[in-house]
Design a protein around this motif. Structure first.
Motif, short mmCIF file in Angstrom:
data_model
loop_
_atom_site.label_atom_id
_atom_site.label_comp_id
_atom_site.label_asym_id
_atom_site.label_seq_id
_atom_site.Cartn_x
_atom_site.Cartn_y
_atom_site.Cartn_z
N ALA A 17 0.81 -1.20 0.00
CA ALA A 17 0.00 0.00 0.00
C ALA A 17 0.85 1.25 0.00
CB ALA A 17 -0.92 -0.01 1.22
N GLY A 18 2.09 1.14 0.47
CA GLY A 18 2.93 2.30 0.65
C GLY A 18 3.74 2.68 -0.56
N THR A 19 4.47 3.80 -0.42
CA THR A 19 5.33 4.32 -1.46
C THR A 19 6.77 4.29 -0.98
OG1 THR A 19 3.60 5.80 -2.29
CG2 THR A 19 5.88 6.35 -2.86
N ALA A 20 7.65 3.69 -1.78
CA ALA A 20 9.07 3.67 -1.45
C ALA A 20 9.79 4.68 -2.34
CB ALA A 20 9.64 2.27 -1.67
N ILE A 21 10.57 5.56 -1.71
CA ILE A 21 11.35 6.54 -2.45
C ILE A 21 12.82 6.22 -2.22
CG2 ILE A 21 11.87 8.98 -2.79
CD1 ILE A 21 9.06 9.64 -1.90
N VAL A 22 13.45 5.71 -3.26
CA VAL A 22 14.81 5.17 -3.18
C VAL A 22 15.77 6.19 -3.78
CG1 VAL A 22 16.28 3.21 -3.75
CG2 VAL A 22 13.79 2.87 -3.50
N ILE A 23 16.63 6.74 -2.94
CA ILE A 23 17.54 7.82 -3.35
C ILE A 23 18.95 7.27 -3.45
CG2 ILE A 23 18.36 10.14 -2.79
CD1 ILE A 23 15.82 10.19 -0.82
N GLY A 24 19.62 7.55 -4.56
CA GLY A 24 20.91 6.93 -4.84
C GLY A 24 22.08 7.42 -4.03
N GLY A 25 21.86 8.34 -3.09
CA GLY A 25 22.94 8.87 -2.27
C GLY A 25 23.41 10.22 -2.76
N ALA A 26 24.26 10.88 -1.96
CA ALA A 26 24.81 12.20 -2.30
C ALA A 26 23.70 13.17 -2.67
CB ALA A 26 25.83 12.09 -3.43
N LEU A 27 22.59 13.13 -1.92
CA LEU A 27 21.45 13.99 -2.20
C LEU A 27 21.75 15.42 -1.76
CD1 LEU A 27 18.50 14.33 -3.10
CD2 LEU A 27 17.81 13.71 -0.76
N LYS A 28 21.68 16.35 -2.69
CA LYS A 28 21.98 17.73 -2.39
C LYS A 28 20.79 18.42 -1.73
CE LYS A 28 25.31 18.17 -6.17
NZ LYS A 28 25.68 18.86 -7.43
N THR A 29 21.09 19.37 -0.86
CA THR A 29 20.02 20.03 -0.12
C THR A 29 19.13 20.89 -1.02
OG1 THR A 29 21.52 21.85 0.43
CG2 THR A 29 21.33 20.06 2.04
N ASP A 30 19.62 21.26 -2.21
CA ASP A 30 18.82 22.08 -3.11
C ASP A 30 18.09 21.26 -4.18
OD1 ASP A 30 20.96 21.34 -4.65
OD2 ASP A 30 21.44 23.35 -5.38
N PRO A 130 12.23 -8.64 13.57
CA PRO A 130 11.85 -7.22 13.63
C PRO A 130 11.62 -6.75 15.06
CG PRO A 130 9.98 -8.54 12.93
CD PRO A 130 11.16 -9.47 12.98
N THR A 131 12.14 -5.58 15.37
CA THR A 131 11.88 -4.95 16.65
C THR A 131 10.51 -4.27 16.61
OG1 THR A 131 12.93 -2.92 15.89
CG2 THR A 131 14.34 -4.51 17.04
N ALA A 132 10.06 -3.82 17.78
CA ALA A 132 8.80 -3.08 17.84
C ALA A 132 8.88 -1.80 17.02
CB ALA A 132 8.46 -2.76 19.30
N MET A 133 10.06 -1.20 16.97
CA MET A 133 10.23 0.03 16.19
C MET A 133 10.09 -0.26 14.70
SD MET A 133 10.67 3.28 16.47
CE MET A 133 11.37 3.60 18.09
N LEU A 134 10.67 -1.35 14.23
CA LEU A 134 10.53 -1.70 12.81
C LEU A 134 9.07 -2.04 12.49
CD1 LEU A 134 11.65 -2.22 10.03
CD2 LEU A 134 12.33 -4.51 10.76
N LYS A 135 8.39 -2.68 13.40
CA LYS A 135 6.97 -2.98 13.17
C LYS A 135 6.17 -1.70 13.04
CE LYS A 135 7.06 -7.49 15.51
NZ LYS A 135 6.60 -8.28 16.69
N ALA A 136 6.54 -0.69 13.81
CA ALA A 136 5.85 0.60 13.72
C ALA A 136 6.10 1.25 12.36
CB ALA A 136 6.32 1.53 14.84
N ILE A 137 7.34 1.14 11.87
CA ILE A 137 7.67 1.69 10.55
C ILE A 137 6.87 0.97 9.46
CG2 ILE A 137 9.53 1.94 8.85
CD1 ILE A 137 11.45 2.19 11.27
N ARG A 138 6.79 -0.35 9.58
CA ARG A 138 6.01 -1.11 8.58
C ARG A 138 4.52 -0.74 8.65
NH1 ARG A 138 9.19 -4.41 5.99
NH2 ARG A 138 10.93 -5.51 7.00
N GLU A 139 4.05 -0.43 9.82
CA GLU A 139 2.66 -0.03 9.96
C GLU A 139 2.39 1.27 9.19
OE1 GLU A 139 -0.20 1.24 13.68
OE2 GLU A 139 1.01 -0.60 13.91
N VAL A 140 3.33 2.19 9.24
CA VAL A 140 3.21 3.42 8.47
C VAL A 140 3.14 3.10 6.98
CG1 VAL A 140 4.36 5.58 7.81
CG2 VAL A 140 4.38 4.83 10.21
N PHE A 141 4.06 2.25 6.52
CA PHE A 141 4.15 1.89 5.10
C PHE A 141 2.90 1.13 4.66
CE2 PHE A 141 5.76 -0.81 1.59
CZ PHE A 141 6.23 0.19 0.75
#
Length: 405
Positions: A17-30, A130-141
């Motif tokens: 259901a979620g959206t994954a945004i995969v960034i290749g690294g070296a992301l500039k602030t602008d 998975p930790t409880a924190m990871l489960k929370a992240i998956r719940e968001v996704f």
């Protein structure tokens, strides 16, 4: 695309259901295209975003910089203090803190920083659990939210990942081990898509191909620096400064009789910024400014190649060299373009110092593309270039000086 693969991708896309945004690294602030897209996908102005600098060498600084970049685009981003290298923090306590877990669950997006991806999986998924924190992240996704990550935060997006594998040639030669060079990822892009980052800058096609064969992947996305792919179901949008390489091994084969990695019949497509691709149908829609230009089709009667045809690439794993070679294949009269992956100076422990790999790109059915200079560069989209990889013997030393008689 083969029917079974199509069915699997359709099922995986429907289940996510979620959206994954995969960034290749070296992301500039602008880089507004990427930062703003994260905020917009999370709901726009006021979107609550949980920032995890878990992978960072300096989590306090990295987390603050990421939160500030998101907040400048209208988000309400806050750093979650879960990072092994965060000074003065109780990692175990924070991982299980009900208030922090509730804060994550209330977010519409989660952002993972760059750094060392092993710190993310070891912290959130120790021993594969998975930790409880990871489960929370998956719940968001799973609730339709966003998981974004740059560099290390991108590596964890597929079910398998490179843990710490900096040398492409070592991977091509089979020198990699579980829990050292590779590991399980967190799988936000589903089970059938392999992800790699810093891809064109660091020539990581050399490590992606062996990994995809070993792990049973048919599709892979290598994302370039300061660029991102937005994966929503089976739809992929390419945004940012450059693009991503789509690798399709659906029809690829290997010769088991050869003692080193080899591959025949891979398909490579370079998706440039603004392009959209459907993983299920295999259809690519180029950016609008590309569609205003003539399509380049080497089989067309009016095909007029623009580039020269006599380049042999002595470092095919060099900075952006692969895409340069693909553009030459598309837009030159040459039926094939070749390049070499090799090491001029043998390293200690290399059992095959004279082994290299020749990459042969060649024209095949479906090779097509577009070119545009509208954005200030020489930007190509190249679809369905064929690739063979053959192990070869390389002379050591490669060159011998000519001396006076």
């Amino acid at each position: 695309m083969k029917p079974l693969l199509l069915a699997a991708l359709l099922a995986a896309g429907a289940a996510q259901a979620g959206t994954a945004i995969v960034i290749g690294g070296a992301l500039k602030t602008d880089n507004d295209a990427v930062w703003q897209r994260i905020v917009d996908e999370a709901g726009g102005a006021g979107a609550r975003i949980a920032v995890f600098a878990t992978a960072a060498a300096n989590p306090a600084r990295s987390g603050a910089q990421i939160a500030a970049a998101l907040n400048r685009r209208g988000a309400q981003a806050e750093v979650i203090p879960v990072a092994p290298r965060l000074a003065g923090a109780d990692l175990a306590a924070n991982l299980a803190d009900p208030a922090l877990i509730a804060q994550v669950k209330a977010s519409r997006a989660v952002f993972f920083s760059g750094g060392a991806q092993e710190l993310i999986v070891d912290t959130l998924q120790p021993g594969g659990q998975p930790t409880a924190m990871l489960k929370a992240i998956r719940e968001v996704f799973d609730g339709g939210g966003v998981v974004a990550g740059t560099s290390a935060g991108a590596a964890i997006m597929s079910r398998m990942m490179f843990r710490d594998a900096q040398d492409n040639l070592d991977i091509l030669k089979g020198r990699w081990r579980e829990r050292r060079e590779y590991d399980r990822g967190l799988g936000f892009v589903g089970p059938d898509l392999f992800i790699d980052q810093h891809f064109l800058k660091r020539g990581r096609i050399g490590r992606m191909l062996p990994a995809m064969r070993a792990f049973g992947y048919r599709l892979g996305l290598g994302v370039e620096e300061d660029s991102a792919v937005v994966v929503k179901g089976t739809a992929v949008d390419v945004i940012g400064a450059r693009g991503a390489l789509l690798v399709d091994l659906s029809d690829a084969s290997s010769d088991a009789r050869l003692p080193h990695f080899n591959l025949r019949g891979a398909r490579l497509s370079y998706l440039d910024r603004g392009d959209r691709h459907d993983l299920a149908t295999g259809v690519t829609t180029p950016a609008a400014h590309k569609l205003r230009e003539p399509r380049i089709d080497p089989t067309a009667s009016d095909y007029k190649p623009y580039l020269r045809a006599d380049t042999y690439f002595l470092d095919i794993l060099g900075d952006n060299t692969l895409v340069t070679a693909m553009a030459q294949l598309l837009d030159s009269p040459a039926p094939e373009v070749r390049g070499l992956a090799w090491r001029a100076r043998p390293r200690n422990g290399d059992a095959a110092p004279d082994v290299g790999f020749e990459f042969r790109l060649y024209k095949g059915p479906g090779l097509t593309g577009w070119f545009s200079g509208a954005l200030g560069g020489e930007d190509y989209t190249v679809l369905n270039a064929r690739l063979d990889v053959q192990p070869v013997r390389v002379a050591t030393p490669f060159v011998t000086p000519i001396t006076a008689p």
